[in-house]
Design an enzyme around this catalytic site. Structure first.
Site, PDB file in Angstrom:
ATOM      1  N   ASP A  35      37.126  -4.718  26.022  1.00 36.67           N
ATOM      2  CA  ASP A  35      36.910  -3.278  26.214  1.00 36.67           C
ATOM      3  C   ASP A  35      38.091  -2.695  26.991  1.00 36.67           C
ATOM      4  O   ASP A  35      38.590  -3.305  27.937  1.00 36.67           O
ATOM      5  CB  ASP A  35      35.594  -3.036  26.964  1.00 36.67           C
ATOM      6  CG  ASP A  35      35.130  -1.606  26.864  1.00 36.67           C
ATOM      7  OD1 ASP A  35      34.112  -1.347  26.185  1.00 36.67           O
ATOM      8  OD2 ASP A  35      35.792  -0.718  27.454  1.00 36.67           O
ATOM      9  N   ILE A  36      38.506  -1.508  26.598  1.00 39.70           N
ATOM     10  CA  ILE A  36      39.678  -0.884  27.216  1.00 39.70           C
ATOM     11  C   ILE A  36      39.376  -0.405  28.644  1.00 39.70           C
ATOM     12  O   ILE A  36      40.304  -0.226  29.447  1.00 39.70           O
ATOM     13  CB  ILE A  36      40.172   0.297  26.333  1.00 39.70           C
ATOM     14  CG1 ILE A  36      41.645   0.582  26.579  1.00 39.70           C
ATOM     15  CG2 ILE A  36      39.321   1.537  26.511  1.00 39.70           C
ATOM     16  CD1 ILE A  36      42.279   1.462  25.527  1.00 39.70           C
ATOM     17  N   ASN A  92      24.374   0.231  22.413  1.00 36.82           N
ATOM     18  CA  ASN A  92      23.971   1.630  22.502  1.00 36.82           C
ATOM     19  C   ASN A  92      23.925   2.243  21.108  1.00 36.82           C
ATOM     20  O   ASN A  92      24.764   1.919  20.259  1.00 36.82           O
ATOM     21  CB  ASN A  92      24.967   2.410  23.368  1.00 36.82           C
ATOM     22  CG  ASN A  92      25.036   1.893  24.798  1.00 36.82           C
ATOM     23  OD1 ASN A  92      24.011   1.561  25.384  1.00 36.82           O
ATOM     24  ND2 ASN A  92      26.237   1.804  25.354  1.00 36.82           N
ATOM     25  N   GLU A 100      29.217   6.124  22.249  1.00 38.98           N
ATOM     26  CA  GLU A 100      30.411   6.975  22.126  1.00 38.98           C
ATOM     27  C   GLU A 100      31.140   6.731  20.816  1.00 38.98           C
ATOM     28  O   GLU A 100      31.716   7.648  20.243  1.00 38.98           O
ATOM     29  CB  GLU A 100      31.370   6.707  23.284  1.00 38.98           C
ATOM     30  CG  GLU A 100      30.812   7.100  24.645  1.00 38.98           C
ATOM     31  CD  GLU A 100      31.696   6.620  25.785  1.00 38.98           C
ATOM     32  OE1 GLU A 100      32.787   6.069  25.508  1.00 38.98           O
ATOM     33  OE2 GLU A 100      31.285   6.781  26.943  1.00 38.98           O
ATOM     34  N   VAL A 101      31.165   5.493  20.373  1.00 40.20           N
ATOM     35  CA  VAL A 101      31.910   5.145  19.157  1.00 40.20           C
ATOM     36  C   VAL A 101      30.900   4.777  18.065  1.00 40.20           C
ATOM     37  O   VAL A 101      30.137   3.815  18.224  1.00 40.20           O
ATOM     38  CB  VAL A 101      32.875   3.968  19.410  1.00 40.20           C
ATOM     39  CG1 VAL A 101      33.642   3.638  18.145  1.00 40.20           C
ATOM     40  CG2 VAL A 101      33.831   4.290  20.561  1.00 40.20           C
ATOM     41  N   HIS A 105      28.635  -1.875  17.877  1.00 34.36           N
ATOM     42  CA  HIS A 105      29.307  -2.817  18.776  1.00 34.36           C
ATOM     43  C   HIS A 105      28.298  -3.338  19.772  1.00 34.36           C
ATOM     44  O   HIS A 105      27.484  -2.576  20.300  1.00 34.36           O
ATOM     45  CB  HIS A 105      30.502  -2.187  19.490  1.00 34.36           C
ATOM     46  CG  HIS A 105      30.227  -0.849  20.113  1.00 34.36           C
ATOM     47  ND1 HIS A 105      30.098   0.302  19.361  1.00 34.36           N
ATOM     48  CD2 HIS A 105      30.054  -0.471  21.399  1.00 34.36           C
ATOM     49  CE1 HIS A 105      29.872   1.324  20.167  1.00 34.36           C
ATOM     50  NE2 HIS A 105      29.826   0.876  21.418  1.00 34.36           N
ATOM     51  N   HIS A 107      28.196  -4.886  23.421  1.00 36.58           N
ATOM     52  CA  HIS A 107      28.956  -5.147  24.652  1.00 36.58           C
ATOM     53  C   HIS A 107      28.483  -6.492  25.202  1.00 36.58           C
ATOM     54  O   HIS A 107      27.268  -6.695  25.379  1.00 36.58           O
ATOM     55  CB  HIS A 107      28.649  -4.101  25.724  1.00 36.58           C
ATOM     56  CG  HIS A 107      29.004  -2.690  25.391  1.00 36.58           C
ATOM     57  ND1 HIS A 107      30.091  -2.041  25.951  1.00 36.58           N
ATOM     58  CD2 HIS A 107      28.415  -1.770  24.583  1.00 36.58           C
ATOM     59  CE1 HIS A 107      30.139  -0.794  25.513  1.00 36.58           C
ATOM     60  NE2 HIS A 107      29.125  -0.592  24.679  1.00 36.58           N
TER      61      HIS A 107
HETATM   62  P1  AMP Z   1      29.602   2.972  23.667  1.00 38.23           P
HETATM   63  O1  AMP Z   1      29.420   4.013  24.739  1.00 38.23           O
HETATM   64  O2  AMP Z   1      28.500   1.967  23.637  1.00 38.23           O
HETATM   65  O3  AMP Z   1      29.873   3.601  22.315  1.00 38.23           O
HETATM   66  O4  AMP Z   1      30.873   2.137  24.090  1.00 38.23           O
HETATM   67  C1  AMP Z   1      32.167   2.383  23.584  1.00 38.23           C
HETATM   68  C2  AMP Z   1      33.115   1.481  24.345  1.00 38.23           C
HETATM   69  O5  AMP Z   1      34.325   1.431  23.643  1.00 38.23           O
HETATM   70  C3  AMP Z   1      33.418   1.926  25.770  1.00 38.23           C
HETATM   71  O6  AMP Z   1      33.050   0.882  26.679  1.00 38.23           O
HETATM   72  C4  AMP Z   1      34.933   2.158  25.742  1.00 38.23           C
HETATM   73  O7  AMP Z   1      35.569   1.786  26.954  1.00 38.23           O
HETATM   74  C5  AMP Z   1      35.358   1.290  24.579  1.00 38.23           C
HETATM   75  N1  AMP Z   1      36.592   1.675  23.900  1.00 38.23           N
HETATM   76  C6  AMP Z   1      36.951   2.898  23.473  1.00 38.23           C
HETATM   77  N2  AMP Z   1      38.139   2.863  22.867  1.00 38.23           N
HETATM   78  C7  AMP Z   1      38.553   1.563  22.914  1.00 38.23           C
HETATM   79  C8  AMP Z   1      39.713   0.880  22.455  1.00 38.23           C
HETATM   80  N3  AMP Z   1      40.724   1.507  21.811  1.00 38.23           N
HETATM   81  N4  AMP Z   1      39.795  -0.457  22.679  1.00 38.23           N
HETATM   82  C9  AMP Z   1      38.806  -1.107  23.327  1.00 38.23           C
HETATM   83  N5  AMP Z   1      37.689  -0.516  23.775  1.00 38.23           N
HETATM   84  C10 AMP Z   1      37.559   0.813  23.574  1.00 38.23           C
END
Ligand code: AMP
Length: 120
Positions: A35-36, A92, A100-101, A105, A107
């Protein structure tokens, strides 16, 4: 439920190689990467390679091979990162889940006590 996958999401771009990632594990079914913005000493995301938005989308529409492959990839990733002392897995989904994405995924968080399951 209509799952309309957006192939412009950041994890789709990572899968296409358009954005770099710090890979932990990869096979035909899944990619695991750091994770970034880590929220624990170990914070790795495991994503399926197919176009699935969320856990309920994936477990409804993915093939048996994709589901098995993804789950096995989570196990392989756990082996790679070392989770003998325990870990937390979080998936999530959508707005109230805090996603968010919009690409599934999980975690994997480890390396410290994780505390209560949910914030008050
Ligand atoms: P979520 O809120 O469950 O959708 O988590 C999205 C996660 O993606 C967050 O923990 C971010 O820090 C992570 N994230 C976003 N962009 C990147 C990226 N380019 N590389 C790695 N992790 C990312």
């Amino acid at each position: 439920m209509d799952f309309a996958y957006d192939d412009q999401n950041i994890f789709a771009k990572i899968l296409r190689g358009e954005i770099p990632n710090k890979t932990v594990y990869e096979d035909d079914y899944a990619l695991a990467f750091h994770d970034i913005a880590p929220q624990a000493p170990v914070h790795v995301l495991v994503i399926p390679k197919g176009p699935f938005m969320s856990l309920d989308h994936f477990t409804r529409d993915a093939s048996d091979a994709e589901i098995t492959g993804y789950m096995r990839a989570i196990s392989k990733t756990c082996e790679m990162i070392g989770v003998e002392d325990g870990f937390r897995a979080i998936a999530n989904a959508r707005a109230q889940g805090g996603q968010e994405v919009p690409h599934l995924h999980v975690h994997l968080l480890a390396g410290r006590p994780m505390g209560p399951m949910l914030a008050p």
